[in-house]
Motif scaffolding. Structure first.
Motif, short mmCIF file in Angstrom:
data_model
loop_
_atom_site.label_atom_id
_atom_site.label_comp_id
_atom_site.label_asym_id
_atom_site.label_seq_id
_atom_site.Cartn_x
_atom_site.Cartn_y
_atom_site.Cartn_z
N ASP A 1 0.85 -1.19 0.00
CA ASP A 1 0.00 0.00 0.00
C ASP A 1 0.88 1.24 0.00
O ASP A 1 1.81 1.36 0.82
CB ASP A 1 -0.91 -0.02 1.24
N THR B 1 0.45 3.48 3.63
CA THR B 1 0.92 2.95 4.92
C THR B 1 2.17 2.09 4.79
O THR B 1 2.83 1.83 5.80
CB THR B 1 -0.19 2.11 5.56
N LEU C 1 -5.01 6.64 9.23
CA LEU C 1 -4.69 5.33 8.65
C LEU C 1 -3.22 4.97 8.89
O LEU C 1 -2.89 3.83 9.21
CB LEU C 1 -5.01 5.33 7.16
N SER D 1 -1.86 1.87 11.22
CA SER D 1 -0.93 0.84 10.77
C SER D 1 0.26 0.72 11.72
O SER D 1 0.74 -0.39 12.00
CB SER D 1 -0.43 1.16 9.35
N ARG E 1 -3.20 -3.75 4.71
CA ARG E 1 -4.34 -2.85 4.46
C ARG E 1 -5.09 -3.38 3.25
O ARG E 1 -4.54 -3.47 2.15
CB ARG E 1 -3.86 -1.42 4.20
N ASP F 1 -10.55 1.94 5.07
CA ASP F 1 -10.23 1.85 6.50
C ASP F 1 -10.28 0.41 6.99
O ASP F 1 -10.51 0.16 8.16
CB ASP F 1 -11.20 2.72 7.31
N PHE G 1 -8.39 -3.23 7.58
CA PHE G 1 -7.08 -3.83 7.78
C PHE G 1 -7.25 -5.33 8.04
O PHE G 1 -8.29 -5.78 8.49
CB PHE G 1 -6.35 -3.18 8.96
#
Length: 774
Positions: free
Chosen positions: A344, A347, A399, A403, A418, A422, A424
């Motif tokens: 991602d 993050t 976010l 993480s 992720r 939102d 995870f």
């Protein structure tokens, strides 16, 4: 001394000196010839070895270029759009244009960069249909291309005979979702290959070079004196023993084969001038000197050639260094692209596809260790409010911080990913059992107890977590993720800020919802929905003054489906407007017919989803009143109080328009929402319906009695009529009648009835009293 210096001795001495002198000359000359031949032989081997290395690097760079092309975003986007079913008009045409532009750009010769290695690029699907071709005039020749063979290998360098000509091609397989989907056929520029293999050749070099393969030969260079290739090959068979060289190309099915002219050496021992050299000392000396100068001249020429060769090698070495730097840059770029494809960008966590791969590895490890794997599907509660109120930048900070919190709370062997937005995913390896899973779930919840700080503001949020365990819940990664998702869905449905383990019945609930959705579509088409009517009773006269229209559905496969179940699904799947239209039209037209029996009012419930298009709903109500000829005051529109909280604009105007037409407005389920007085004054309601939850324990619970009395008093103060819902006992009816509640509704009087049965009640004036007295 006189004896020693005799003519004979002098002649012998002179002859010996001459013979020794000539022998010395011949020895020096022979050594010079051997040195020249050795130096020439080394130079030729070095030249051919250099050609082989240069051509090997050339094909290596070509393979790397082809790999970069098939991984380009334009090609991945085209096949992604095509696999999603996108048409040429919407998206696929644009991605195809970008793909062809990418291929054509590979053949442009910029002045400041390396010359492209390909003369033609063709992208072919596995069914041999051409997607893009840099050469539009000459049709692509499939000779030598075996699609089934090439798609098994990422890259294949091969030679094909095309129209009696030798074509050097490189096949690179295009993968999409790890499956072969097309081939990129790149045809090498033979002129460039010839240029590489003639970098050290010139017209007087006396050489012949051929690039050989099993499919045929590629003529490279010839500066021999023969007229044709056949003559060249035949004429120089005698040179093959000492100056015939071969070099295999690493990574390519080619062999460089070369012939070179012999050095012109004069064998003094077999020359006709040998006798003259022996007879005349002066001539052999001068000839020997001349020959020595000649050899020195040849050596000087060869030395000059060696210097030039070293200079060119230095230039080629610099060129190779630049190529290596370019390859390293492209490798770094490729590594960066590979990282971006699996992680991602915000993050730095593994993305959805890579996390599934991690989950598969965890399951494989679990099978070896005989331990369990815990999968946690985590969703941030009310995250949309952050983006709506503080902006997307603040949402991104939350976010990123989320993480960090998740990663720091877990072991290095565990995985945090992720999935999207939102959401995870956490993978816990070597799980001991449910007790440990529960402890971890509580630990994850506690991570969100501490607020997030954004621009000196504190923002509180919580998490909803769905948990699934391998192998208890399923035996594969995809299904395990679905199980955790279903557990998360249950948590959200129960109010969020909690966690739940997956249960087998959750899958049954999902399957039932899918079945209800499919059967509901069929029920609408088959017109199998029904409207039932529950009487509204004047508590003082115990007469029917109206009815509430209620939808009922009994399916041939599912049986009776409760309204709250199928209506919720209809709201999510854009079917509620069809159901609402059916209910409104059926109830209003039925009520219009009943006016002939007795004046009565019909109450119709509307979903909050229908009020998203207030203009259309108002138009539907006006049309049904016109077509049915029902007086507007006989229609009662019921609105839940949660709908009108903080509503302005269109809804307010619509309700005001309905009241001006004479339609009555009821606020339904009063007391279950916000119960604010401001909206009761703002909107022109005529009735207030007390929720059945307050009526249920009315006879025994003094608190409920006080609350109902307060509601009735408040309604009277606002000139609102009051309807008590869910009346089931006479004591409840008497209490409501006593506190001046005008209207009652409930099973004490009648359950919801089909239209024909309700009509029987209307025709009998004493029907309600009979039902009450029972």
């Amino acid at each position: 001394m006189s004896r020693w210096f005799t003519k004979k001795n002098t002649l012998v001495i002179a002859s010996a000196m001459l013979a020794g002198y000539l022998l010395l000359i011949l020895t020096v000359t022979n050594l010079g010839q051997n040195k020249l031949e050795e130096s020439r032989d080394n130079e030729l081997h070095l030249r051919i070895s250099h050609y082989g290395e240069l051509l090997s690097n050339y094909f290596k760079l070509a393979k790397h270029n082809s790999s970069m092309i098939v991984q380009d975003k334009a090609i991945i986007t085209f096949f992604g759009n095509k696999s999603s079913g996108m048409s040429m008009t919407y998206g696929l045409g644009a991605s195809l244009f970008n793909l062809r532009d990418l291929i054509n750009k590979q053949l442009i010769y910029p002045q400041d960069k390396l010359t492209p290695v390909f003369s033609r690029l063709t992208l072919i699907e596995l069914d041999q249909s051409i997607i893009a071709d840099s050469e539009n005039k000459i049709p692509f020749n499939y000779q030598g291309i075996d699609i089934s063979y090439f798609k098994k290998s990422p890259q294949t360098l091969f030679i094909a005979k095309v129209d009696d000509d030798l074509a050097i091609r490189l096949s690179t397989t295009v993968y999409f979702h790890n499956s072969p989907i097309a081939l990129l056929i790149a045809e090498f520029n033979k002129e460039q290959i010839i240029s590489l293999l003639t970098a050290l050749e010139y017209e007087g070099s006396g050489s012949h070079i051929t690039l050989r393969s099993r499919k045929g030969d590629l003529f490279i260079w010839d500066s021999l004196d023969t007229a044709s290739y056949a003559e060249k090959t035949h004429a120089h068979q005698d040179l093959m023993h000492s100056f015939h060289l071969k070099e295999e190309i690493i990574g390519a099915p080619f062999i460089i084969e070369a012939w070179f002219e012999n050095i012109n050496d004069n064998d003094l021992f077999t020359s006709k001038w040998f006798v003259v050299v022996i007879s005349l000392l002066a001539i052999p000396v001068f000839l020997s000197l001349y020959y020595l100068f000649y050899i020195e001249h040849k050596n000087a020429q060869l030395h000059h050639q060696i210097i030039n060769s070293k200079k060119r090698r230095k230039e080629l070495s610099k060129h190779n260094t630049e190529l290596e730097c370019e390859i390293k840059k492209r490798q770094l770029s490729e590594q960066k692209l590979a990282y971006q494809a699996t992680h991602d960008s915000l993050t730095g966590l593994p993305n959805r596809s890579y996390s599934l791969e991690k989950l598969n590895h965890a399951i494989a490890h679990s099978q070896r260790t005989q331990k369990k794997v815990l999968l946690m599907y985590i969703d941030l509660d009310n995250f949309k409010q952050v983006n709506d109120t503080l902006g997307h930048a603040a949402g991104d900070e939350i976010l990123i911080e989320t993480s960090r919190r998740l990663s720091s709370a877990l072991r290095k062997t565990d995985t945090v990913a992720r999935l999207s937005g939102d959401e995870f995913m956490v993978i816990i390896n070597d799980l001991e059992g449910y007790e440990q899973a529960t402890e971890i779930a509580f630990k994850m919840h506690y991570l969100f107890d501490q607020p997030f700080q954004i621009d000196k503001h504190l923002f509180h949020t919580s998490s909803s977590i769905g948990l699934a365990i391998y192998p208890d819940d399923t035996d594969n990664a995809e299904t395990l993720l679905k199980c955790a998702d279903m557990a998360l869905y249950k948590v959200k449905g129960n109010g969020r800020k909690n966690f739940s383990f997956y249960e087998a019945k959750m899958n049954d609930e999902v399957n039932r919802k899918v079945a209800i959705n499919l059967r509901l579509h069929a029920a609408i088409k088959e017109n199998s929905l029904e409207m039932y009517y529950q009487p509204l009773i004047n508590l003082k006269t115990q007469k029917i003054i109206g009815a509430e229209a209620l939808m009922r559905w009994t399916d041939s496969e599912l049986g009776f489906v409760p309204p709250d179940e199928f209506i919720a699904i209809a709201e999510k799947n854009n079917l509620i407007e069809q159901l609402g239209s059916f209910a409104l039209n059926t109830a209003v037209h039925q009520a219009a017919k009943w006016q002939k029996i007795t004046p009565m009012q019909i109450a119709v419930n509307f979903s909050s989803v229908q009020f998203r298009n207030c203009k259309q709903l108002l138009n539907d109500i006006e049309n049904v009143l016109n077509t049915s000829a029902l007086p507007p005051e006989r229609l009662d529109v019921e609105v839940t109080e949660s709908l009108i909280i903080n509503q302005e604009g269109e809804l307010f105007d619509m309700l005001q328009t309905l009241r001006s037409m004479g339609v009555e407005l009821s606020i339904d389920d009063f007391g279950t929402g916000y119960s604010a007085l401001s909206y009761l004054q703002k909107f022109a309601f005529t009735k207030l319906k007390i929720d059945r939850g307050f009526i249920m324990n009315l006879s025994e619970n003094e608190a409920d009695q006080s609350l109902v009395m307060a509601i009735v008093a408040m309604a009277k103060a606002l000139n609102l009529k009051v309807v008590g819902e869910g009346i089931e006992t006479k004591s409840q009816m008497k209490f409501l009648n006593k506190i001046d509640c005008e209207i009652g509704q409930g099973y004490l009087f009648s359950k919801p009835l089909p239209a024909d049965q309700f009509e029987e009640l209307l025709k009998d004036p004493d029907a309600i009293q009979k039902l009450i007295n029972g």
